[in-house]
Motif scaffolding. Structure first.
Motif, PDB file in Angstrom:
ATOM      1  N   ILE A 177       6.324   3.958  -4.621  1.00 13.91           N
ATOM      2  CA  ILE A 177       6.492   5.288  -4.056  1.00 13.91           C
ATOM      3  C   ILE A 177       5.329   5.549  -3.111  1.00 13.91           C
ATOM      4  O   ILE A 177       4.269   4.942  -3.231  1.00 13.91           O
ATOM      5  CB  ILE A 177       6.549   6.373  -5.151  1.00 13.91           C
ATOM      6  CG1 ILE A 177       5.234   6.422  -5.937  1.00 13.91           C
ATOM      7  CG2 ILE A 177       7.731   6.138  -6.099  1.00 13.91           C
ATOM      8  CD1 ILE A 177       5.157   7.599  -6.893  1.00 13.91           C
ATOM      9  N   TYR A 178       5.550   6.472  -2.184  1.00 14.82           N
ATOM     10  CA  TYR A 178       4.509   6.747  -1.200  1.00 14.82           C
ATOM     11  C   TYR A 178       3.648   7.924  -1.643  1.00 14.82           C
ATOM     12  O   TYR A 178       4.146   9.007  -1.947  1.00 14.82           O
ATOM     13  CB  TYR A 178       5.124   7.056   0.170  1.00 14.82           C
ATOM     14  CG  TYR A 178       4.088   7.212   1.253  1.00 14.82           C
ATOM     15  CD1 TYR A 178       3.454   6.099   1.791  1.00 14.82           C
ATOM     16  CD2 TYR A 178       3.727   8.485   1.711  1.00 14.82           C
ATOM     17  CE1 TYR A 178       2.482   6.237   2.781  1.00 14.82           C
ATOM     18  CE2 TYR A 178       2.771   8.634   2.695  1.00 14.82           C
ATOM     19  CZ  TYR A 178       2.145   7.497   3.227  1.00 14.82           C
ATOM     20  OH  TYR A 178       1.184   7.636   4.193  1.00 14.82           O
ATOM     21  N   ASN A 179       2.362   7.700  -1.702  1.00 18.53           N
ATOM     22  CA  ASN A 179       1.383   8.732  -2.010  1.00 18.53           C
ATOM     23  C   ASN A 179       0.589   9.019  -0.735  1.00 18.53           C
ATOM     24  O   ASN A 179      -0.064   8.119  -0.202  1.00 18.53           O
ATOM     25  CB  ASN A 179       0.447   8.246  -3.134  1.00 18.53           C
ATOM     26  CG  ASN A 179      -0.541   9.303  -3.564  1.00 18.53           C
ATOM     27  OD1 ASN A 179      -1.146   9.993  -2.753  1.00 18.53           O
ATOM     28  ND2 ASN A 179      -0.723   9.431  -4.871  1.00 18.53           N
ATOM     29  N   GLY A 183      -1.282   5.855   0.080  1.00 16.64           N
ATOM     30  CA  GLY A 183      -0.218   5.004   0.608  1.00 16.64           C
ATOM     31  C   GLY A 183       0.782   4.614  -0.475  1.00 16.64           C
ATOM     32  O   GLY A 183       1.000   5.345  -1.439  1.00 16.64           O
ATOM     33  N   TRP A 184       1.390   3.432  -0.323  1.00 19.26           N
ATOM     34  CA  TRP A 184       2.410   2.978  -1.258  1.00 19.26           C
ATOM     35  C   TRP A 184       1.753   2.482  -2.557  1.00 19.26           C
ATOM     36  O   TRP A 184       0.820   1.683  -2.520  1.00 19.26           O
ATOM     37  CB  TRP A 184       3.248   1.857  -0.653  1.00 19.26           C
ATOM     38  CG  TRP A 184       4.111   2.331   0.476  1.00 19.26           C
ATOM     39  CD1 TRP A 184       3.837   2.281   1.806  1.00 19.26           C
ATOM     40  CD2 TRP A 184       5.380   2.955   0.354  1.00 19.26           C
ATOM     41  NE1 TRP A 184       4.848   2.823   2.540  1.00 19.26           N
ATOM     42  CE2 TRP A 184       5.826   3.253   1.672  1.00 19.26           C
ATOM     43  CE3 TRP A 184       6.205   3.299  -0.722  1.00 19.26           C
ATOM     44  CZ2 TRP A 184       7.055   3.870   1.929  1.00 19.26           C
ATOM     45  CZ3 TRP A 184       7.420   3.913  -0.480  1.00 19.26           C
ATOM     46  CH2 TRP A 184       7.836   4.195   0.834  1.00 19.26           C
ATOM     47  N   VAL A 185       2.264   2.981  -3.673  1.00 21.98           N
ATOM     48  CA  VAL A 185       1.703   2.595  -4.976  1.00 21.98           C
ATOM     49  C   VAL A 185       2.843   2.194  -5.922  1.00 21.98           C
ATOM     50  O   VAL A 185       3.965   2.665  -5.811  1.00 21.98           O
ATOM     51  CB  VAL A 185       0.877   3.738  -5.616  1.00 21.98           C
ATOM     52  CG1 VAL A 185      -0.382   3.975  -4.817  1.00 21.98           C
ATOM     53  CG2 VAL A 185       1.703   5.008  -5.738  1.00 21.98           C
ATOM     54  N   GLU A 186       2.496   1.330  -6.871  1.00 22.56           N
ATOM     55  CA  GLU A 186       3.464   0.793  -7.817  1.00 22.56           C
ATOM     56  C   GLU A 186       3.530   1.664  -9.076  1.00 22.56           C
ATOM     57  O   GLU A 186       2.500   1.987  -9.669  1.00 22.56           O
ATOM     58  CB  GLU A 186       3.051  -0.633  -8.206  1.00 22.56           C
ATOM     59  CG  GLU A 186       4.068  -1.389  -9.035  1.00 22.56           C
ATOM     60  CD  GLU A 186       3.599  -2.802  -9.340  1.00 22.56           C
ATOM     61  OE1 GLU A 186       4.402  -3.591  -9.856  1.00 22.56           O
ATOM     62  OE2 GLU A 186       2.418  -3.110  -9.052  1.00 22.56           O
ATOM     63  N   VAL A 187       4.750   2.035  -9.468  1.00 24.30           N
ATOM     64  CA  VAL A 187       4.940   2.849 -10.683  1.00 24.30           C
ATOM     65  C   VAL A 187       6.120   2.288 -11.467  1.00 24.30           C
ATOM     66  O   VAL A 187       7.019   1.666 -10.903  1.00 24.30           O
ATOM     67  CB  VAL A 187       5.197   4.338 -10.348  1.00 24.30           C
ATOM     68  CG1 VAL A 187       4.013   4.949  -9.617  1.00 24.30           C
ATOM     69  CG2 VAL A 187       6.475   4.499  -9.550  1.00 24.30           C
TER      70      VAL A 187
END
Length: 207
Positions: A177-179, A183-187
């Motif tokens: 998802i984009y934070n 930036g892009w982070v894994e969840v």
């Protein structure tokens, strides 16, 4: 993945009583001739028997319990040899089932939601392994935002099970998802804390 009923036990003994096991409860039932069609009216001492219904079933390949005196569905303590004061991980088909010790659980319930979210995010990161610190922070932020909507500023005893422990369910599979901040982070695709499913992008539903 809805849980299906596996076995129902009818007994005047509390199924979560310390030392009570499935085998012991069934032996007690047999002794007093309790079954689905016959109930006894005799007293034990001066106490009228009380009946408790507990349902055991499989969900995500893990043996669950729910029913009277079980605050929310979770893996069966007796089946997996879980002690309230110990941390435990159980590997399911799609999810990791995490039991937090009573001490840690009560600490989490006693702090503000942002702190609780950060702690839970760290626990998830450690349990899954391989997540970057930015991802763990993002998970903690998501948890905090959702919990604040559900419970406000502090967690409460609703998150504790009947042994005063918190259960967490998290998927092995992740997405990005984009934070805006990092930036892009894994969840993970699925996350449930206590009685609440916080998100389910895996479509496994509730236990």
């Amino acid at each position: 993945m809805d849980g299906k009923i596996f076995k129902t036990i009818k007994t005047f003994y509390n199924p979560i009583e310390k030392g009570m096991t499935l085998k012991k409860a069934m032996e007690i039932n047999k002794k007093y001739k309790i079954n689905n069609n016959v109930e006894i009216n005799s007293k034990i001492g001066d106490i009228q028997p009380m009946y408790y219904n507990t349902i055991h079933y499989w969900w995500d390949g893990v043996y669950f319990v729910k029913g009277h005196m079980v605050k929310y569905p979770h893996p069966d303590y007796d089946y997996y040899g879980i002690e309230p004061w110990k941390y435990k991980k159980i590997k399911g088909n799609k999810l990791l089932h995490i039991h937090l010790s009573k001490e840690i659980s009560e600490d989490i319930v006693g702090v503000p939601v942002p702190v609780a979210g950060a702690i839970i995010g760290g626990i998830i990161g450690a349990a899954l392994g391989g997540l970057e610190s930015s991802a763990i922070g993002a998970i903690g932020g998501l948890i905090t935002g959702i919990l604040e909507v559900i419970v406000g500023n502090h967690l409460n005893s609703m998150f504790l099970d009947e042994n005063d422990c918190i259960w967490i369910w998290v998927s092995y599979l992740t997405t990005y998802i984009y934070n805006p901040q990092v930036g892009w982070v894994e969840v993970p695709l699925y996350l449930r804390v206590g009685p609440y499913t916080l998100w389910d992008w895996l479509n496994v539903d509730n236990p």
